[in-house]
Motif scaffolding. Structure first.
Motif, PDB file in Angstrom:
ATOM      1  N   VAL A   1      27.986  40.118  18.979  1.00 46.62           N
ATOM      2  CA  VAL A   1      27.301  39.381  20.031  1.00 46.62           C
ATOM      3  C   VAL A   1      28.323  39.143  21.147  1.00 46.62           C
ATOM      4  CG1 VAL A   1      26.083  37.259  20.652  1.00 46.62           C
ATOM      5  CG2 VAL A   1      25.755  38.279  18.368  1.00 46.62           C
TER       6      VAL A   1
ATOM      7  N   GLN B   1      30.476  30.846  20.847  1.00 45.07           N
ATOM      8  CA  GLN B   1      31.207  31.664  19.884  1.00 45.07           C
ATOM      9  C   GLN B   1      31.246  30.973  18.523  1.00 45.07           C
ATOM     10  OE1 GLN B   1      35.273  32.714  20.923  1.00 45.07           O
ATOM     11  NE2 GLN B   1      35.159  34.509  19.610  1.00 45.07           N
TER      12      GLN B   1
ATOM     13  N   ILE C   1      27.706  31.251  16.927  1.00 42.17           N
ATOM     14  CA  ILE C   1      27.402  32.615  16.462  1.00 42.17           C
ATOM     15  C   ILE C   1      28.223  32.946  15.223  1.00 42.17           C
ATOM     16  CG2 ILE C   1      27.510  35.066  17.087  1.00 42.17           C
ATOM     17  CD1 ILE C   1      25.309  33.401  18.584  1.00 42.17           C
TER      18      ILE C   1
ATOM     19  N   ALA D   1      31.576  37.567  17.382  1.00 39.89           N
ATOM     20  CA  ALA D   1      31.279  37.271  18.782  1.00 39.89           C
ATOM     21  C   ALA D   1      32.540  37.428  19.624  1.00 39.89           C
ATOM     22  CB  ALA D   1      30.739  35.851  18.919  1.00 39.89           C
TER      23      ALA D   1
ATOM     24  N   LEU E   1      19.921  30.893  17.673  1.00 38.72           N
ATOM     25  CA  LEU E   1      20.255  31.789  16.557  1.00 38.72           C
ATOM     26  C   LEU E   1      19.051  32.632  16.142  1.00 38.72           C
ATOM     27  CD1 LEU E   1      22.552  29.531  14.354  1.00 38.72           C
ATOM     28  CD2 LEU E   1      23.218  31.517  15.734  1.00 38.72           C
TER      29      LEU E   1
ATOM     30  N   VAL F   1      18.812  35.340  18.703  1.00 40.51           N
ATOM     31  CA  VAL F   1      19.869  36.334  18.496  1.00 40.51           C
ATOM     32  C   VAL F   1      19.456  37.304  17.391  1.00 40.51           C
ATOM     33  CG1 VAL F   1      22.231  36.656  17.625  1.00 40.51           C
ATOM     34  CG2 VAL F   1      21.783  34.968  19.418  1.00 40.51           C
TER      35      VAL F   1
END
Length: 129
Positions: free
Chosen positions: A10, A24, A27, A34, A116, A119
């Motif tokens: 990511v 960061q 993730i 990330a 999330l 993502v």
């Protein structure tokens, strides 16, 4: 960092270092790699450009905006799923971003669990989840 073809990387593009760190950490706490970039230009000049499975980008940044970054990637047929985050969004910008292929457009502050989930949706689109 060695990033393979089926990466779940990511990429985070935001000019605010505190936002970069927070994203960061979020993730990576979900088990995903990330990398952070302080500008669209920095991301475009990196190896992550061709290896990222998902891109989280701010809309307003010095230099190239998030929307300009999305347009450049699209023109180059780079199909990284893009999630936009912004503190300055309006309905017109959101509609434009979504019509141009953005996965989602979130206004700051947003719920971490929602980001999330988005993502993971983006990773599924790129075939990496």
């Amino acid at each position: 960092m060695n990033i393979g073809h089926n990466s779940r990387l990511v990429a985070i593009v935001d000019d605010d270092e505190s936002v970069q760190r927070a994203l960061q950490d979020l993730i990576e706490s979900d088990g995903l790699p990330a990398l952070c970039f302080s500008s669209a230009e920095q991301f475009l000049g990196s190896e992550a450009r061709g290896k990222a499975a998902c891109l989280i980008a701010d809309i307003r940044m010095p230099g190239m905006s998030g929307l300009e970054l999305q347009a450049k990637l699209k023109a180059e047929r780079c199909r990284i799923p893009v999630i936009f985050i912004t503190a300055h969004g309006d309905a017109g910008i959101r509609i434009h971003a979504i019509r141009q292929g953005a996965v989602e457009f979130l206004s700051k502050p947003f719920d971490d669990a929602v980001l999330l989930e988005i993502v993971h949706t983006a990773l599924k689109r790129s075939g990496n989840d």
